[in-house]
Design a protein around this motif. Structure first.
Motif, PDB file in Angstrom:
ATOM      1  N   GLN A 173       0.831  -1.209   0.000  1.00  0.00           N
ATOM      2  CA  GLN A 173       0.000   0.000   0.000  1.00  0.00           C
ATOM      3  C   GLN A 173       0.866   1.259   0.000  1.00  0.00           C
ATOM      4  O   GLN A 173       0.561   2.230  -0.705  1.00  0.00           O
ATOM      5  CB  GLN A 173      -0.923  -0.018   1.220  1.00  0.00           C
ATOM      6  CG  GLN A 173      -2.044  -1.045   1.128  1.00  0.00           C
ATOM      7  CD  GLN A 173      -2.835  -1.141   2.412  1.00  0.00           C
ATOM      8  OE1 GLN A 173      -2.704  -0.311   3.306  1.00  0.00           O
ATOM      9  NE2 GLN A 173      -3.681  -2.158   2.515  1.00  0.00           N
ATOM     10  N   ILE A 174       1.937   1.245   0.780  1.00  0.00           N
ATOM     11  CA  ILE A 174       2.816   2.415   0.815  1.00  0.00           C
ATOM     12  C   ILE A 174       3.543   2.568  -0.520  1.00  0.00           C
ATOM     13  O   ILE A 174       3.716   3.692  -1.024  1.00  0.00           O
ATOM     14  CB  ILE A 174       3.813   2.297   1.986  1.00  0.00           C
ATOM     15  CG1 ILE A 174       3.057   2.322   3.320  1.00  0.00           C
ATOM     16  CG2 ILE A 174       4.831   3.426   1.939  1.00  0.00           C
ATOM     17  CD1 ILE A 174       2.196   3.548   3.526  1.00  0.00           C
ATOM     18  N   LYS A 175       3.945   1.459  -1.118  1.00  0.00           N
ATOM     19  CA  LYS A 175       4.595   1.536  -2.433  1.00  0.00           C
ATOM     20  C   LYS A 175       3.641   2.112  -3.468  1.00  0.00           C
ATOM     21  O   LYS A 175       4.042   2.897  -4.331  1.00  0.00           O
ATOM     22  CB  LYS A 175       5.073   0.153  -2.856  1.00  0.00           C
ATOM     23  CG  LYS A 175       6.338  -0.316  -2.128  1.00  0.00           C
ATOM     24  CD  LYS A 175       6.827  -1.656  -2.661  1.00  0.00           C
ATOM     25  CE  LYS A 175       8.125  -2.077  -1.987  1.00  0.00           C
ATOM     26  NZ  LYS A 175       8.608  -3.392  -2.474  1.00  0.00           N
ATOM     27  N   GLN A 176       2.369   1.716  -3.412  1.00  0.00           N
ATOM     28  CA  GLN A 176       1.371   2.263  -4.343  1.00  0.00           C
ATOM     29  C   GLN A 176       1.245   3.774  -4.154  1.00  0.00           C
ATOM     30  O   GLN A 176       1.189   4.535  -5.138  1.00  0.00           O
ATOM     31  CB  GLN A 176       0.017   1.591  -4.110  1.00  0.00           C
ATOM     32  CG  GLN A 176      -0.055   0.149  -4.570  1.00  0.00           C
ATOM     33  CD  GLN A 176      -1.387  -0.500  -4.221  1.00  0.00           C
ATOM     34  OE1 GLN A 176      -2.195   0.060  -3.475  1.00  0.00           O
ATOM     35  NE2 GLN A 176      -1.619  -1.685  -4.761  1.00  0.00           N
ATOM     36  N   LEU A 177       1.194   4.207  -2.892  1.00  0.00           N
ATOM     37  CA  LEU A 177       1.053   5.632  -2.607  1.00  0.00           C
ATOM     38  C   LEU A 177       2.286   6.396  -3.074  1.00  0.00           C
ATOM     39  O   LEU A 177       2.174   7.474  -3.689  1.00  0.00           O
ATOM     40  CB  LEU A 177       0.835   5.830  -1.101  1.00  0.00           C
ATOM     41  CG  LEU A 177       0.386   7.210  -0.627  1.00  0.00           C
ATOM     42  CD1 LEU A 177      -0.902   7.639  -1.319  1.00  0.00           C
ATOM     43  CD2 LEU A 177       0.184   7.193   0.898  1.00  0.00           C
TER      44      LEU A 177
ATOM     45  N   LEU B 216       2.485   9.314  -6.056  1.00  0.00           N
ATOM     46  CA  LEU B 216       2.956  10.662  -5.739  1.00  0.00           C
ATOM     47  C   LEU B 216       4.361  10.927  -6.275  1.00  0.00           C
ATOM     48  O   LEU B 216       4.840  12.068  -6.215  1.00  0.00           O
ATOM     49  CB  LEU B 216       2.937  10.871  -4.220  1.00  0.00           C
ATOM     50  CG  LEU B 216       1.554  10.784  -3.554  1.00  0.00           C
ATOM     51  CD1 LEU B 216       1.689  10.853  -2.040  1.00  0.00           C
ATOM     52  CD2 LEU B 216       0.651  11.901  -4.049  1.00  0.00           C
ATOM     53  N   HIS B 217       5.029   9.861  -6.726  1.00  0.00           N
ATOM     54  CA  HIS B 217       6.390   9.976  -7.272  1.00  0.00           C
ATOM     55  C   HIS B 217       7.384  10.501  -6.237  1.00  0.00           C
ATOM     56  O   HIS B 217       8.285  11.293  -6.552  1.00  0.00           O
ATOM     57  CB  HIS B 217       6.400  10.883  -8.517  1.00  0.00           C
ATOM     58  CG  HIS B 217       5.434  10.461  -9.574  1.00  0.00           C
ATOM     59  ND1 HIS B 217       5.592   9.309 -10.321  1.00  0.00           N
ATOM     60  CD2 HIS B 217       4.267  11.034  -9.994  1.00  0.00           C
ATOM     61  CE1 HIS B 217       4.575   9.197 -11.164  1.00  0.00           C
ATOM     62  NE2 HIS B 217       3.755  10.228 -10.984  1.00  0.00           N
ATOM     63  N   VAL B 218       7.203  10.077  -4.979  1.00  0.00           N
ATOM     64  CA  VAL B 218       8.124  10.463  -3.911  1.00  0.00           C
ATOM     65  C   VAL B 218       8.298   9.279  -2.963  1.00  0.00           C
ATOM     66  O   VAL B 218       7.488   8.354  -2.947  1.00  0.00           O
ATOM     67  CB  VAL B 218       7.606  11.673  -3.086  1.00  0.00           C
ATOM     68  CG1 VAL B 218       7.571  12.927  -3.931  1.00  0.00           C
ATOM     69  CG2 VAL B 218       6.243  11.381  -2.481  1.00  0.00           C
TER      70      VAL B 218
END
Length: 296
Positions: free
Chosen positions: A35-39, A43-45
Motif C-alpha cells: 500500500q505504501i509503495k502504491q502511494l 505521488l512519485h516520492v
C-alpha cells in the motif's frame, strides 16, 4: 489514490512500525508495504526512510501528513452525516491511572455508554512513562493522567487542571483535631501509600527528603480504594489526591490533616497524539470530560 492507503500511511506515522501497523489494521506486513509503495508510486516520492528497525517520515512524507489527516477527517465527517449520534461505534482506548478509574471516570463513562451504547470502552492503567509510550505507539487513543505539567510537540493537550494532594486520616484520628502537625509527629503513624513511582508520592518523598525525612510505609498498594478503606477503619494516614477523598471528607468520615509542610499540587492532563485520526467516540469522550471536569 485509495483512502485505505492514506489510512495505512497515517497509522505508520503513529506507530513508526510497519509490522505493528499491519497488526492493528488487520493486514499482512506485505500488504502494508504494498500500500505504501502504491502511494509512493502515485505521488512519485519516497514517504518513509527505513533504516534498520527505525521508520521515519521523509520531508515529502512530512508535507503529505497534514493533507492526509485533513482528507481522512473529511471522509469521517462524510460518513457521520447520515448517522444518528447513537450509531457511533467502535473502540475507545483510554490510558489512565487507577485512581482516575476509581474516582473520576465512572460518571463520565456511564454517560458515554448511555449516549453511545455501541462503543466499546477499554481502559489501560500503567505508570506515566509507560502510558506516554503507549500513546506514541497508538496502543491507546487518548491519555488522562496525573503528574507535573508535561508537554510534547506531538501532543494535543485538551485540558489541564490543578489537583491538590493531601495527608488524610480518619475523622476519628487524634491527628484530625491537631493544627500544624510536625512532620516528625506525622511519621510516627502507620503510613498507607500508593506504590513507589506514582507522581504525587514521588513529589511528597522529595519534599520530605529535602528536610531530611524518609518514608517507611507499612503498606504500599496501587489501588487507592484499598487505602481509603484502611483509613475509614481508622488505620494510620495516607497521602492522596483530593478527588479520591472528596466525598469521604464531605460526609465527615475522613479529615484532611493540617501538616506543617509545603502543599503539593499535581496536574490532571488530557491529551492525544497530534497525528491521531480523531474518532467520533474520542470527540464525545472529550466533550463529556470538559463537561464533568472542565478545561482549566
Amino acid at each position: 489514490m485509495e483512502i485505505r492507503n492514506l489510512v495505512t500511511f497515517v497509522r505508520i506515522t503513529e506507530t513508526q512500525n510497519f509490522s505493528r501497523t499491519a497488526e492493528q489494521l488487520g493486514y499482512s506486513q506485505s500488504a502494508v508495504t504494498m500500500q505504501i509503495k502504491q502511494l509512493e508510486s502515485e505521488l512519485h516520492v519516497q514517504l518513509f526512510e527505513r533504516i534498520g528497525k527505525q521508520v521515519k517520515l521523509t520531508q515529502a512524507g512530512e508535507r503529505l501528513l497534514p493533507y492526509a489527516l485533513e482528507i481522512l477527517g473529511a471522509v469521517r465527517q462524510a460518513e457521520n452525516i447520515a448517522r444518528e449520534p447513537a450509531q457511533i461505534a467502535g473502540k475507545l482506548r483510554i490510558g489512565t491511572c487507577e485512581s482516575f478509574v476509581i474516582s473520576v471516570l465512572p460518571p463520565v463513562l456511564t454517560e458515554l455508554t448511555a449516549l453511545c451504547p455501541l462503543v466499546e470502552i477499554i481502559t489501560h492503567t500503567a505508570r506515566i512513562p509507560d502510558l506516554i509510550q503507549m500513546l506514541r505507539q497508538n496502543d491507546v487513543d487518548i491519555l488522562y493522567f496525573l503528574d507535573e505539567k508535561i508537554y510534547f510537540p506531538e501532543w494535543v493537550k485538551v485540558s489541564e487542571r490543578p489537583e491538590n494532594i493531601f495527608f488524610v486520616a480518619s475523622a476519628d484520628s487524634p491527628l484530625a483535631r491537631e493544627r500544624r502537625i510536625p512532620v516528625e509527629r506525622l511519621l510516627q503513624e502507620p503510613m498507607y501509600l500508593t506504590e513507589k513511582g506514582i507522581s504525587y508520592r514521588c513529589a511528597m518523598e522529595q519534599a520530605l527528603a529535602a528536610k531530611g525525612y524518609a518514608l517507611h510505609p507499612v503498606w504500599a498498594v496501587g489501588n487507592t480504594d484499598v487505602i481509603t478503606r484502611m483509613l475509614l477503619q481508622n488505620h494510620g494516614v495516607s497521602f492522596l489526591p483530593e478527588y479520591v477523598v472528596r466525598e469521604y471528607v464531605a460526609d465527615g468520615r475522613l479529615a484532611v490533616l493540617d501538616v506543617d509542610c509545603e502543599p503539593i499540587v499535581m496536574w490532571s492532563q488530557l491529551v492525544y497524539h497530534r497525528n491521531k485520526d480523531v474518532t467520533p467516540q474520542m470527540n464525545q469522550f472529550i466533550e463529556l470530560m470538559q463537561k464533568h471536569i472542565g478545561q482549566a
